[in-house]
Write a protein that holds these residues in place. Sequence first.
Motif, PDB file in Angstrom:
ATOM      1  N   UNK F 116       1.169  -1.395  -0.161  1.00 31.06           N
ATOM      2  CA  UNK F 116       0.249   0.165   0.114  1.00 31.06           C
ATOM      3  C   UNK F 116       0.650   1.377   0.354  1.00 31.06           C
ATOM      4  N   UNK F 117       0.974   1.980  -1.188  1.00 22.83           N
ATOM      5  CA  UNK F 117       1.917   3.051  -1.163  1.00 22.83           C
ATOM      6  C   UNK F 117       1.290   4.051  -0.297  1.00 22.83           C
ATOM      7  N   UNK F 118       2.024   5.345   0.445  1.00 23.41           N
ATOM      8  CA  UNK F 118       1.578   5.771   1.412  1.00 23.41           C
ATOM      9  C   UNK F 118       0.993   7.275  -0.173  1.00 23.41           C
ATOM     10  N   UNK F 119      -0.402   7.272   0.768  1.00 24.36           N
ATOM     11  CA  UNK F 119      -1.168   8.768  -0.073  1.00 24.36           C
ATOM     12  C   UNK F 119      -0.757  10.147   0.020  1.00 24.36           C
ATOM     13  N   UNK F 120      -0.250  10.993  -1.198  1.00 25.34           N
ATOM     14  CA  UNK F 120      -0.008  11.590  -1.253  1.00 25.34           C
ATOM     15  C   UNK F 120      -1.300  12.995  -1.030  1.00 25.34           C
ATOM     16  N   UNK F 121      -1.294  13.334   0.570  1.00 24.57           N
ATOM     17  CA  UNK F 121      -2.182  14.346   0.777  1.00 24.57           C
ATOM     18  C   UNK F 121      -3.806  14.031   0.227  1.00 24.57           C
ATOM     19  N   UNK F 122      -4.200  13.257   0.109  1.00 19.90           N
ATOM     20  CA  UNK F 122      -5.426  12.075  -0.419  1.00 19.90           C
ATOM     21  C   UNK F 122      -6.517  13.313  -0.760  1.00 19.90           C
ATOM     22  N   UNK F 123      -6.911  14.382   0.724  1.00 18.39           N
ATOM     23  CA  UNK F 123      -7.837  15.123   0.665  1.00 18.39           C
ATOM     24  C   UNK F 123      -7.216  16.443  -0.757  1.00 18.39           C
ATOM     25  N   UNK F 124      -6.393  16.459  -1.079  1.00 11.47           N
ATOM     26  CA  UNK F 124      -6.238  17.323  -2.222  1.00 11.47           C
ATOM     27  C   UNK F 124      -5.332  16.991  -3.039  1.00 11.47           C
ATOM     28  N   UNK F 125      -4.813  16.160  -3.417  1.00 12.93           N
ATOM     29  CA  UNK F 125      -4.812  14.866  -4.859  1.00 12.93           C
ATOM     30  C   UNK F 125      -5.859  14.123  -4.756  1.00 12.93           C
TER      31      UNK F 125
END
Lengths: 171, 171, 171, 171, 171, 171
Positions: F116-125
């Motif tokens: 599971x890759x760390x999600x990069x600022x998912x609320x924005x991107x």
Amino acid sequence: MNRGLYIGRFQPYHLGHQAVLQKIVEEVDEVVVGLGSAQASHTTENPFTAGERISMIWPALRGLDATCYVIPLVDMERNAVWVAHVEAMTPKFDVVYSNNPLVVQLFVEAGMEVRRPPMYRREVYSGTAIRRMILAGDEGWRRLVPPSVASAIEEIGGIDRLKNVSRSDQD
Amino acid sequence: MNRGLYIGRFQPYHLGHQAVLQKIVEEVDEVVVGLGSAQASHTTENPFTAGERISMIWPALRGLDATCYVIPLVDMERNAVWVAHVEAMTPKFDVVYSNNPLVVQLFVEAGMEVRRPPMYRREVYSGTAIRRMILAGDEGWRRLVPPSVASAIEEIGGIDRLKNVSRSDQD
Amino acid sequence: MNRGLYIGRFQPYHLGHQAVLQKIVEEVDEVVVGLGSAQASHTTENPFTAGERISMIWPALRGLDATCYVIPLVDMERNAVWVAHVEAMTPKFDVVYSNNPLVVQLFVEAGMEVRRPPMYRREVYSGTAIRRMILAGDEGWRRLVPPSVASAIEEIGGIDRLKNVSRSDQD
Amino acid sequence: MNRGLYIGRFQPYHLGHQAVLQKIVEEVDEVVVGLGSAQASHTTENPFTAGERISMIWPALRGLDATCYVIPLVDMERNAVWVAHVEAMTPKFDVVYSNNPLVVQLFVEAGMEVRRPPMYRREVYSGTAIRRMILAGDEGWRRLVPPSVASAIEEIGGIDRLKNVSRSDQD
Amino acid sequence: MNRGLYIGRFQPYHLGHQAVLQKIVEEVDEVVVGLGSAQASHTTENPFTAGERISMIWPALRGLDATCYVIPLVDMERNAVWVAHVEAMTPKFDVVYSNNPLVVQLFVEAGMEVRRPPMYRREVYSGTAIRRMILAGDEGWRRLVPPSVASAIEEIGGIDRLKNVSRSDQD
Amino acid sequence: MNRGLYIGRFQPYHLGHQAVLQKIVEEVDEVVVGLGSAQASHTTENPFTAGERISMIWPALRGLDATCYVIPLVDMERNAVWVAHVEAMTPKFDVVYSNNPLVVQLFVEAGMEVRRPPMYRREVYSGTAIRRMILAGDEGWRRLVPPSVASAIEEIGGIDRLKNVSRSDQD
């Protein structure tokens, strides 16, 4: 010779459709009536089969002063090939009549001329409204469709069918 | 009111089809002309699209003394549901006209009345024969179809299309 | 507990199939009988529906000393997902019995154990041979199938059906 | 000999289904258990594959005093051919047992006899309720299914699977 | 910027394909390599999966002086929507390279520019010929493909696979 | 050599995807970028065709220090065969990168390694957020995607397309 394409699901065909077609035949010599979601039937959104819808529409088209082709159009799952699919199933047409934004977008991207016909009292004359009235037992729906449509729905047991398929009994 | 179903691929529509339809309209009030393999085109067996075939057939039907519905029928991969598929796509019919043994078998098993129309000089008037003549450059094919069909094939570049798709270039 | 998969089209089920199954039940506790091309019917290669084939097979399986599951398997158009499709439709199995090279190849590539059952007098006991005998009017086919299969074919008019669908009437 | 058809999705098979089947086998000699939406799995509504569901149902059917066929039925996208599809996949049946309004409507239109089995405490015994209990971590669901079903779900990791597929992570 | 489309099945990719691509990249800046019949595998005509074919082609493309996109193209059953399907799956292209008469005909009817690339010793360099040599045990096929293709076929057991799937064991 | 699979719909490709890919290429030598729902386009959830998405992604991948394959993946209707479908369409991979619970579940059940890759600022991107901003006329979306994506969307009229297809005009 000038030919127009007019697409709808006609669940059922109503006087709003009839008014639009009367406008269209003032502009073109022939009309291809495309029957959308032809494969669908026996659902709340699409209670009638393509064959039943053709039987309903045909007598109403006789009153129009133009040659009318009625062509069932099975849904394609892919919007990107839908215009090619419609073109393969129908006689060649010069102009598309539609107020459906997706239909308009797809034909415009394909470089076709698209006209938006004035909608005739859409809040009253709509398939959704008519199906809701039938479900609610409101007999007023009969005044919104040509007499041939009302009697065809009656004859095939369409009122009971719509009521039955709309009751959900999941699992 | 009595309605007959007549199914063919009409690749292309020819005077043999016309002769059969003239017999059929003596027996029924209305005819549903089912256009088989409607999804097929651009092959040696099925060179023309459903829309092109409808454009070819339509003028020829005007000469008949009966209401004719022309309905494209997409192939189902399952023979066991084919009759139900045809019934869903067409106005209700009372009798099926066909000489195709599979079509006859499926409708007979479904309990429908099936009549075998006398075939009009089948060795001459057949789609296969006409397509072979076009491929061989034999202009005699033009005398086997109504004039409207010959000019429609010409207009869409149908002769070149048939020649091109019939050349095979596997891999 | 040990479970085997045995796949065939069973058009129709014959004594060769029965002999293979008798061998298989000596090796496993339960057999999953996969009915291939389940969607097909009314063709020369596949005259009988899946339901008809199940009705034919069922009484014959009663004589076997093992639990037998009979599962219709619709063809997938993609060989690469076929093993996953079979696994999704059937109870978990430990070993596959097949002499079909494609079936063997696909299961071997998927890492399954595959055994090739000895074929019982294949030149005589084969679906193709039996269908040819029926078409040729050779009554000897009745001795190649269990009595329940012969009477089931009779009852559904299977002999006439096979003869009718095998006559071709292209176009 | 009298055969009944009983259709469900059995996600999972529960004691309500069992009670209905016990009533049905009082009325018919054989039951065809049609496994609806056989192609579906790994969703909140349809967590289990057809093969897994067959494995769950089979031991429970052994307690019934009747021959039971279990037939996976893949969804057809077209309601109008669905009855023909079911008939092609199953041994011939005389009566349909269902409380699903769409199923009832389609078989009634096809002229079949349809009986509505009394539902056994539907507010408790329902697939939807059981799946919700599993998702909520309520162990009470185990008392609503036969022991063989509970252990089968455990064995295939069904509880984790249902929880995982029900978490949505759109885009 | 100028982009060309080159379509093939690449079963397998051989030096004839490579020679054609070398000609194409002299004329365009970028090439879209369309992998036809992408869904097919494990047959005599189409032994390799799309993924396997991509793995074979990729190293060979590195030698070309152009950006190359490799796009699997699943067959559509309908020729009339095939061009729209290809256009939806690929980056926009300006010119099509093909010697397949059907492909040429479809793109010409759609108004696209089509060029026929000179074929490089087609009697020797053809997928059909290579598959036949593999089946016949003729090791000469290795000289007709790039070394990366020969070793990829070896690695996936492609020689045995082709031999196995080509043996037919009907029924 | 080590190859990873990363699946997304990329409607559109954004800087969050880019950040994840930058992490992935630190762990593997090559990345297969699977373009999910490749058949979809012209809907609110899936406005862009597979070809358009490939054109958007391609320039962004050039900045990554790894070989990247971009493979359109058409949806299969059956979760149980989806892993086999992905494997058939792609070069062999060793590890799957995904945060989608269904994708994770299916690959884990198939015995694949899933990270599971760390999600990069998912609320924005997120694609959903970006499509909402475009629909709302919020120009800020341009800062969430690579410049090549913003200009590609502009060029194909993607802003108008999204607005048009998102307006619903049922019936």
